[in-house]
Design an enzyme around this catalytic site. Structure first.
Site, mmCIF file in Angstrom:
data_model
loop_
_atom_site.group_PDB
_atom_site.id
_atom_site.type_symbol
_atom_site.label_atom_id
_atom_site.label_comp_id
_atom_site.label_asym_id
_atom_site.label_seq_id
_atom_site.Cartn_x
_atom_site.Cartn_y
_atom_site.Cartn_z
ATOM 1 N N LYS A 224 35.134 37.175 15.852
ATOM 2 C CA LYS A 224 35.931 36.174 16.571
ATOM 3 C C LYS A 224 36.702 36.758 17.755
ATOM 4 C CE LYS A 224 35.899 32.410 13.411
ATOM 5 N NZ LYS A 224 36.535 31.603 12.397
ATOM 6 N N ARG A 258 33.760 35.189 5.084
ATOM 7 C CA ARG A 258 32.654 34.496 5.781
ATOM 8 C C ARG A 258 32.250 35.373 6.965
ATOM 9 N NH1 ARG A 258 31.726 31.174 10.106
ATOM 10 N NH2 ARG A 258 30.261 29.466 9.810
HETATM 11 N N1 HH2 Z 1 34.400 29.626 11.538
HETATM 12 C C1 HH2 Z 1 33.358 29.078 12.212
HETATM 13 C C2 HH2 Z 1 32.643 28.019 11.652
HETATM 14 N N2 HH2 Z 1 32.949 27.540 10.426
HETATM 15 N N3 HH2 Z 1 34.270 27.621 8.482
HETATM 16 C C3 HH2 Z 1 35.287 28.154 7.788
HETATM 17 N N4 HH2 Z 1 35.593 27.711 6.554
HETATM 18 N N5 HH2 Z 1 36.042 29.188 8.295
HETATM 19 C C4 HH2 Z 1 35.794 29.700 9.537
HETATM 20 O O1 HH2 Z 1 36.526 30.634 9.965
HETATM 21 C C5 HH2 Z 1 34.718 29.155 10.298
HETATM 22 C C6 HH2 Z 1 33.962 28.089 9.726
HETATM 23 C C7 HH2 Z 1 32.986 29.624 13.545
HETATM 24 O O2 HH2 Z 1 32.006 30.640 13.417
HETATM 25 P P1 HH2 Z 1 30.431 30.418 13.631
HETATM 26 O O3 HH2 Z 1 29.860 29.546 12.573
HETATM 27 O O4 HH2 Z 1 29.765 31.732 13.748
HETATM 28 O O5 HH2 Z 1 30.352 29.736 15.065
HETATM 29 P P2 HH2 Z 1 30.077 28.255 15.546
HETATM 30 O O6 HH2 Z 1 31.142 27.352 15.029
HETATM 31 O O7 HH2 Z 1 30.111 28.403 17.058
HETATM 32 O O8 HH2 Z 1 28.727 27.848 15.024
#
Ligand code: HH2
Length: 288
Positions: A224, A258
């Protein structure tokens, strides 16, 4: 109150005596971290299988990016992205979570083999709690200030840890009122969701306070921008800082991490569990 020793996600019961690793499977063209690399169902399925082989305890499948500035995806498109992937990965032997805020996607995902709902809106969409009430799935309740399109414009808190804790406590209570057992619930401060780097660091520092809510805490810091802010490197060069963040979160009581880099996180956590005197899985009797 201490976190409960097990987590019940549909037909799966996970022990919480060591930190668990949730592997991210983004079926999106625009995710911040892996920008479309696994967008096709075939690529996403292959990636999911690789993460299970690396030791993922849970898979988190998402069809809508929630990165800062992202636009919502419509329901039909989100379903088209995630359902074939869920059907293919539900039999891999680990629980699969669906990362969505839409009740219709939650319902279809659970019918396609998902065992958990990971909701960045903490089941605040109308009808979302009812989907969980009618199932035995687990749920991750995440805190977000605002909405993805604008959440990073001017995040503001008087007491970020206290406000996030109060919000999550209220969402646990709403779930309890709907008859969702506490053993099915996980909470997450939502690093980067309507928070500055300072807010995120305060939350990481204050993570033990969230642990007193009595349900397991999930932390998502992998790759992040707060890490980029600290080390001054782009998203593809944040593995070492992501591992450091995962360890710091686990040391402060996070029970689920995660992450995008499952194998490396498992290794890092194995060192922590060894230092803490817990047995890393599959290493019984290792000598040197
Ligand atoms: N972060 C992201 C997405 N979903 N869910 C939870 N519970 N906690 C988090 O910190 C979280 C989440 C963002 O990361 P990523 O899925 O890699 O990116 P994107 O939302 O751009 O798909």
């Amino acid at each position: 109150m201490q976190a409960l020793p097990v987590l019940r996600l549909g037909r799966f019961t996970l022990r919480l005596d060591r930190p668990l690793v949730m592997g991210v499977v983004n079926v999106t063209p625009d995710s911040f971290s892996d920008g479309g690399r696994f967008f096709g169902a075939g690529q996403a399925i292959a990636h999911a299988k690789a993460l299970v082989e690396e030791g993922a305890d849970i898979l988190d499948v998402g069809g809508e990016s929630t990165r800062p500035g992202s636009l919502p995806v419509d329901e039909t498109e989100e379903l088209r992205r995630v359902i074939p992937v869920l059907e293919a990965v539900a039999g891999l032997g680990v629980p699969v979570s669906i990362d969505t805020s839409k009740p219709a996607v939650m319902r279809a995902a659970l019918a396609s083999g998902a065992s958990m709902v990971n909701d960045v809106l903490a089941l605040r969409s109308p009808g979302a709690i009812d989907v969980l009430r009618a199932s035995d799935a687990g749920v991750c309740l995440m805190h977000m200030q605002g909405e993805p399109r604008t959440m990073q414009v001017a995040p503001r808190y008087d007491d970020v840890v206290g406000e996030v804790r109060a919000f999550l406590g209220a969402r646990i209570a709403a779930c309890a009122e709907a008859g969702i057992a506490r053993e099915r619930i996980v909470v997450d401060p939502g690093f980067g969701f309507g928070k500055t780097a300072e807010h995120n660091l305060a939350l990481l520092r204050g993570l033990p306070e969230l642990g007193t809510l009595g349900v397991p805490v999930l932390a998502g810091l992998s790759r992040k921008s707060t890490l980029g802010h600290i080390i001054g490197r782009p998203v593809g060069e944040r593995l070492a800082s992501s591992l450091a963040a995962a360890l710091l979160a686990a040391e402060r009581g996070a029970r689920i991490l995660r992450v995008h880099d499952v194998a490396a996180t498992r290794d890092a956590l194995a060192v922590l569990t060894a230092v803490q005197g817990m047995q890393p899985p599959g290493r019984e009797g290792a000598g040197s």
